[in-house]
Design an enzyme around this catalytic site. Sequence first.
Site, PDB file in Angstrom:
ATOM      1  CB  THR A  26      40.107 -16.694 -17.276  1.00  0.00           C
ATOM      2  OG1 THR A  26      39.255 -17.217 -18.291  1.00  0.00           O
ATOM      3  CG2 THR A  26      40.703 -17.822 -16.471  1.00  0.00           C
ATOM      4  CB  SER A  59       9.293 -11.900 -24.894  1.00  0.00           C
ATOM      5  OG  SER A  59       9.416 -13.282 -24.634  1.00  0.00           O
ATOM      6  CB  SER A 117      19.809 -16.694 -22.858  1.00  0.00           C
ATOM      7  OG  SER A 117      19.783 -16.564 -21.463  1.00  0.00           O
ATOM      8  CD  GLU A 150      25.108  -9.507 -18.505  1.00  0.00           C
ATOM      9  OE1 GLU A 150      24.981  -9.536 -19.739  1.00  0.00           O
ATOM     10  OE2 GLU A 150      25.185 -10.519 -17.804  1.00  0.00           O
ATOM     11  CG  ASP A 162      29.122 -14.738 -21.571  1.00  0.00           C
ATOM     12  OD1 ASP A 162      30.051 -15.555 -21.675  1.00  0.00           O
ATOM     13  OD2 ASP A 162      28.432 -14.628 -20.539  1.00  0.00           O
TER      14      ASP A 162
END
Length: 376
Positions: A26, A59, A117, A150, A162
Site C-alpha cells: 500500500t 562486512s 535488511s 534503492e 521500510d
Amino acid sequence: MSFPENFTPELVVESPGRINLIGEHTDYNLGYVVPTAIEKKITFKFKRNHTDKECNLYSLGYNTGFTFQLDKIAKSNVEWENYILGVLNEILLRTDKLRGFDCTIESKLPMGSGLSSSAALECGLAFGLNELFDLGLSKMDIVLLSQKAEHTFVGTQCGIMDQFASVMSEKGHVILLDCQSLEHQQIPIQIDPYKMIMLNTKVSHNLASSEYNTRKRECEEGVAILQGHYPEVTSLRNANNEMLEVCKSEMSATIFKRCSFIINENDRVLKTANALKSNDLNLFGALLYEAHEGISKLYEVSCPESDFLVDFSKQYDAVLGARQTGGGFGGCTLNIVHKDKVDDFVEAASKAYKAAFNIELDAFEVKPSAGTYIQN
Ligand code: GLA
C-alpha cells in the site's frame, strides 16, 4: 580487502529491521501501513580516516569488503555494494561535507526474509555518516535519501515504509503511517497475553529482480483506467470498490485483482489501527488472515511455503491470526500466538514444515523497538 585488526571506531550505530503488521504494497500506492522496528539489527562501526575521499567498507558477515573513492561513485556488479554506493551518491548530491571513512557492518538480520535488511543497511549508513561528518540531515532526509538510493542504484521502486520504520520507530509502539502526507501516529501496542511470533520460511526473495516493480506498474495501469471515469483518482489511495466495479469491464482480470487488493488492504489497515487502539485482538487476528488471503489470491505475492504456514496456524485456537509480512514471495509469516502456547505451536509448525518442504523452520519473537540509534 581485509580490514585492519586494530580498528577502533569513533561511532557505533544500530540500525533495526522492521515488521509490518498490516498494509502490504500500500505504501507505493500512497495508502496506509502499520510497521515497527524490531530488535534484530545491523551494527555499523565508523571512523574517519582523514583522507579526502577514500572509503573502506567491510562486512563481517560476508567476510568481504570494498574500497571506493567519493569522487568516483558508480553502480557495482555486486548487489549489496549498491545499497552503500546508492546512499553515498544521494548524500553527495546534498552536501560537500563528506570525507573518507572506514566502516564495518555486522548484521543480525537475515537477508531476503521480509524484515527489510536493505532499509536497515541504507538508513544505518546515512545516519552514521550524518553524525560523523555533521552533515545536518534530518531524520526525514535520511529516510527519503535512502529510499531514493534503492530506486536509483538497487533498482527496486520501493515505497517509503521500510526506511520510515527503520528510522522513526519508538519502542513499544507501532506506526500508523499515511504514505501520502507522511503524517503518522505512534500507537502504543499491548497484546499480552499474546506474542508476535515470526516463522521464517527461509524462502528468500530478491525484490529487485522479482515481480515487485511489475506490481507497481500494474497498479499504475489500474489508476489510469480509473482516471478515465474519476479524474480525482490520482492513486489507488483515493479509489474505492464502487469505482472499481464501474471500471471492471475495461480492466484485465489481473489489474482488477491488484486494485481490489490495495483498496481493501487500505481499509484493513485503518480497521487494524482502531482494533489495536481498542485492544480488540480477535479483530486484529481476523484482519491478518483476511490480508493474507488477498496477498495470496489477489496480489499473488505469496508462495506455497508461506501459504502452508498461514493455513497451518488456523488449526490452533491459540493463534489469533497470521500472514506473510514484507514484499513477498517468501520471507517470514507473522503469527499472533498466546504466550502459553508458543512452544507447542512452534514445535508443531516446525515438524509439519519440515515434512512438507524439508526445510528447518526458524522461529523468533519480535517486539516493537526503537528506530536507528547511536550506541553509547
Ligand atoms: C518492500 C518495500 C516496501 C513495501 C513492501 C510491501 O518491503 O521495500 O516499500 O512496498 O515491500 O509492503
